[in-house]
Design a protein around this motif. Structure first.
Motif, short mmCIF file in Angstrom:
data_model
loop_
_atom_site.label_atom_id
_atom_site.label_comp_id
_atom_site.label_asym_id
_atom_site.label_seq_id
_atom_site.Cartn_x
_atom_site.Cartn_y
_atom_site.Cartn_z
N ALA A 1 0.83 -1.21 0.00
CA ALA A 1 0.00 0.00 0.00
C ALA A 1 0.86 1.25 0.00
N GLU A 2 1.93 1.24 0.79
CA GLU A 2 2.77 2.43 0.87
C GLU A 2 3.50 2.71 -0.45
N ALA A 3 3.91 1.61 -1.13
CA ALA A 3 4.60 1.80 -2.42
C ALA A 3 3.65 2.35 -3.48
N ARG A 4 2.40 1.85 -3.47
CA ARG A 4 1.44 2.32 -4.47
C ARG A 4 1.05 3.79 -4.21
N VAL A 5 0.97 4.16 -2.93
CA VAL A 5 0.68 5.57 -2.61
C VAL A 5 1.83 6.46 -3.08
N TYR A 6 3.07 6.00 -2.84
CA TYR A 6 4.24 6.79 -3.28
C TYR A 6 4.22 6.99 -4.80
N GLN A 7 3.91 5.89 -5.53
CA GLN A 7 3.89 5.99 -6.99
C GLN A 7 2.78 6.92 -7.49
N ALA A 8 1.71 7.07 -6.68
CA ALA A 8 0.60 7.94 -7.10
C ALA A 8 0.89 9.43 -6.86
N VAL A 9 1.99 9.74 -6.16
CA VAL A 9 2.34 11.14 -5.87
C VAL A 9 3.34 11.62 -6.91
N LEU B 1 -4.05 16.34 -0.96
CA LEU B 1 -4.44 15.17 -0.17
C LEU B 1 -5.82 14.64 -0.57
N ALA B 2 -6.77 15.54 -0.79
CA ALA B 2 -8.12 15.12 -1.13
C ALA B 2 -8.13 14.38 -2.46
N GLU B 3 -7.32 14.87 -3.42
CA GLU B 3 -7.27 14.21 -4.72
C GLU B 3 -6.66 12.82 -4.60
N LEU B 4 -5.63 12.66 -3.74
CA LEU B 4 -4.98 11.35 -3.53
C LEU B 4 -5.96 10.34 -2.94
N LYS B 5 -6.70 10.81 -1.93
CA LYS B 5 -7.67 9.91 -1.29
C LYS B 5 -8.78 9.54 -2.26
N ALA B 6 -9.17 10.46 -3.10
CA ALA B 6 -10.25 10.18 -4.04
C ALA B 6 -9.82 9.14 -5.06
N SER B 7 -8.56 9.16 -5.44
CA SER B 7 -8.08 8.23 -6.47
C SER B 7 -7.75 6.84 -5.93
N LEU B 8 -7.30 6.76 -4.68
CA LEU B 8 -6.87 5.47 -4.11
C LEU B 8 -7.86 4.87 -3.10
N ALA C 1 -5.31 4.67 0.41
CA ALA C 1 -4.56 5.90 0.68
C ALA C 1 -4.31 6.07 2.17
N ASP C 2 -5.28 5.73 3.01
CA ASP C 2 -5.11 5.92 4.46
C ASP C 2 -3.97 5.06 4.99
N VAL C 3 -4.01 3.75 4.65
CA VAL C 3 -2.98 2.84 5.15
C VAL C 3 -1.63 3.17 4.51
N GLY C 4 -1.65 3.31 3.20
CA GLY C 4 -0.38 3.54 2.48
C GLY C 4 0.28 4.85 2.86
N LEU C 5 -0.50 5.93 3.04
CA LEU C 5 0.08 7.23 3.38
C LEU C 5 0.75 7.19 4.74
#
Length: 513
Positions: free
Chosen positions: A88-96, A103-110, A114-118
């Motif tokens: 989860a953390e790696a996928r969140v990193y790749q989405a940034v 932050l709102a856009e990140l949570k909306a996409s994942l 996003a909560d766990v990975g961030l």
């Protein structure tokens, strides 16, 4: 020498294909053990198939097997997802992106990821939060190494990690402890590279060819449980018996205890005023016991009164004028009629103080007769007994008519007969419209004073009785013309399962004669 070991049951085709390979592997292993789990992995087959084969060989004593429980680690569903797609953390990193993302856009996409990975990515110092009117997520490093994914891949491959790493993976619910069983298999006492073939039946062809001499037969497993029947079924005799029993109970009769098949000659014959030289007491007609050969306990005062009435008579009788032997009365036998039970009950009634009674019994009796289509060496006797003061032959005929009307036989005739212990005596006939003739259905009579008075019953007490077999009316009701098709080892079990319900007296009554 033949191996005394029992044969193993046949296995399904997949396991049979494994059998030669497993036996060859055991031979190559020598005295060592073969790991069933490793063998299954090597052959590329499910471990369950190997376990089933081992159990089959074990039952034939071809192998020995030690049941071993092992524990290990396996990935959870989330762990499998992380191996396939990254943590989860790696996928969140790749989405940034490099310049960050709101932050709102990140949570909306994942979504939930996003909560766990961030949180994990910030804990690993891969990402950081920039506060402001629009919170932003920014990268802190240019590249990352997904260590957790690498660890999960190692666990999936069977590699061992240190305790700290496994504890962290378990805490994140990415791995779980698994327990499995395997066999350590060794050669058994009857080990061979090929399973012996056992015959299950001795056939006519084997006897004719002589093949049976060299054949190995599968032993019977007498402790094995049979197939549970889907339902039970009452035998026709039991159905008719229950109908007779209900009729007696409705008429106010009490059932006598008939649980003793073995009886002494005293209660079976002597107490009924049946002389000791009577042909029915011969071994050609009665089954006498060898062990225990004799009965020893009798009411001595009653036995003495029976002896006197046999030898010298009494109560208006001359007796039989012969020397009565106690040794003959002591002989044990299989009871020839349930009247032996009646004699015990009447004696008990006299000792307890007489009061009017009506008794009945339905149970098995034994006669040493030639077996044919109408006779067996054992059958069931139905008996009714009425004890009261000043009863007459008319009372007997009346109660017999009442009984037979209830079982659907109202058209009766009576014929004088002789019985050693009843006087007068009558045979009972009923007209059967299906057969178009009169059929003997029973016997009856008034018990003699020579039988009743030694028991201690008052002089004005009369006992009337009648009896019939259970088999004959059952054969008529069910249209069976050979008694061996109704009772005994030749009975068709399907007949028992599918025979109709019995309801006596339900048809329209015949006109009484």
């Amino acid at each position: 020498l033949e191996c005394p070991c029992p044969p193993a049951p046949a296995r399904a085709r997949p396991a049979m294909e494994l059998e030669p390979a497993l036996l060859k592997a055991l031979q190559d292993a020598g005295e060592g053990a073969l790991d069933s789990s490793a063998f299954a992995a090597e052959r590329g087959v499910p471990h369950e198939d190997v376990v089933g084969l081992v159990r089959s060989l074990l039952s034939a004593d071809m192998v020995q097997a030690e049941d071993v429980e092992t524990s290990g680690w396996a990935l959870t569903a989330e762990g499998d997802d992380f191996v396939a797609n990254g943590t989860a953390e790696a996928r969140v990193y790749q989405a940034v992106p490099a310049d960050g993302v709101p932050l709102a856009e990140l949570k909306a996409s994942l979504g939930k990821l996003a909560d766990v990975g961030l949180a994990k990515a910030m804990q690993a110092k891969w990402l950081q939060m920039q506060k402001g009117e629009t919170p932003m997520v920014l990268r802190k490093v240019d590249a990352i190494e997904d260590i957790v994914r690498d660890q999960l891949q190692k666990v999936a491959g069977g590699a061992a990690l240190d305790k700290k790493a496994m504890d962290l993976l378990k805490k994140r619910k990415l791995v779980m402890v698994t327990k499995s069983r395997k066999f350590l298999v060794r050669r058994g006492a009857c080990f061979a590279l090929e399973r012996a073939k056992y015959a299950t039946d001795l056939t006519v062809e084997m006897l004719q060819s002589g093949e049976w001499r060299d054949a190995k037969f599968k032993p019977y497993n007498l402790s094995a449980l049979g197939e549970m029947p889907r339902s039970g079924a009452f035998h026709p005799l039991m159905k008719v018996r229950e109908q007779f029993r209900q009729i007696f109970l409705e008429m106010g009769f009490a059932e006598m205890p008939t649980n003793n098949f073995v009886e002494s000659s005293f209660w079976n014959f002597d107490a009924l005023f049946q002389p000791q030289q009577h042909p029915a007491r011969d071994a050609h007609d009665t089954f006498f016991l060898k062990a225990p050969e004799k009965a020893t306990q009798f009411p001595e005062d009653y036995l003495e009164r029976v002896r006197k009435v046999h030898q010298h008579g009494g109560h208006g009788s001359f007796g039989y004028n012969y020397y009565w032997k106690r040794s003959e009365a002591e002989k044990n036998l299989l009871r020839t009629h349930t009247t032996a039970v009646s004699s015990r009950m009447l004696y008990k009634l006299a000792q307890e103080g007489f009061k009017p009674q009506k008794y009945f019994s339905i149970d098995r009796v034994f006669r040493n007769e030639a077996v044919d289509r109408t006779h067996l060496a054992e059958f069931h006797q139905v008996e009714g007994v009425v004890c009261d003061r000043n009863l007459s032959l008319g009372h007997l005929m009346g109660v017999i008519r009442a009984f037979f009307e209830r079982i659907g036989m109202p058209t009766l005739r009576f014929k004088p007969a002789f019985n050693p212990y009843t006087e007068p005596s009558m045979e009972i006939f009923s007209y059967h419209p299906g057969l178009g003739k009169w059929v003997e259905v029973g016997n009856s009579g008034v018990f003699r004073p020579e039988m009743l008075r030694p028991m201690g019953l008052p002089d004005d007490v009369t006992v009337i009785a009648w009896g019939l077999s259970l088999e004959r009316p059952t054969m008529i009701l069910y249209g069976i013309d050979n008694i061996r098709d109704l009772f005994g080892h030749k009975v068709d079990l399907q007949m028992i399962k599918s025979n109709p319900v019995c309801r006596l007296g339900m048809d329209k009554p015949q006109q009484a004669a």
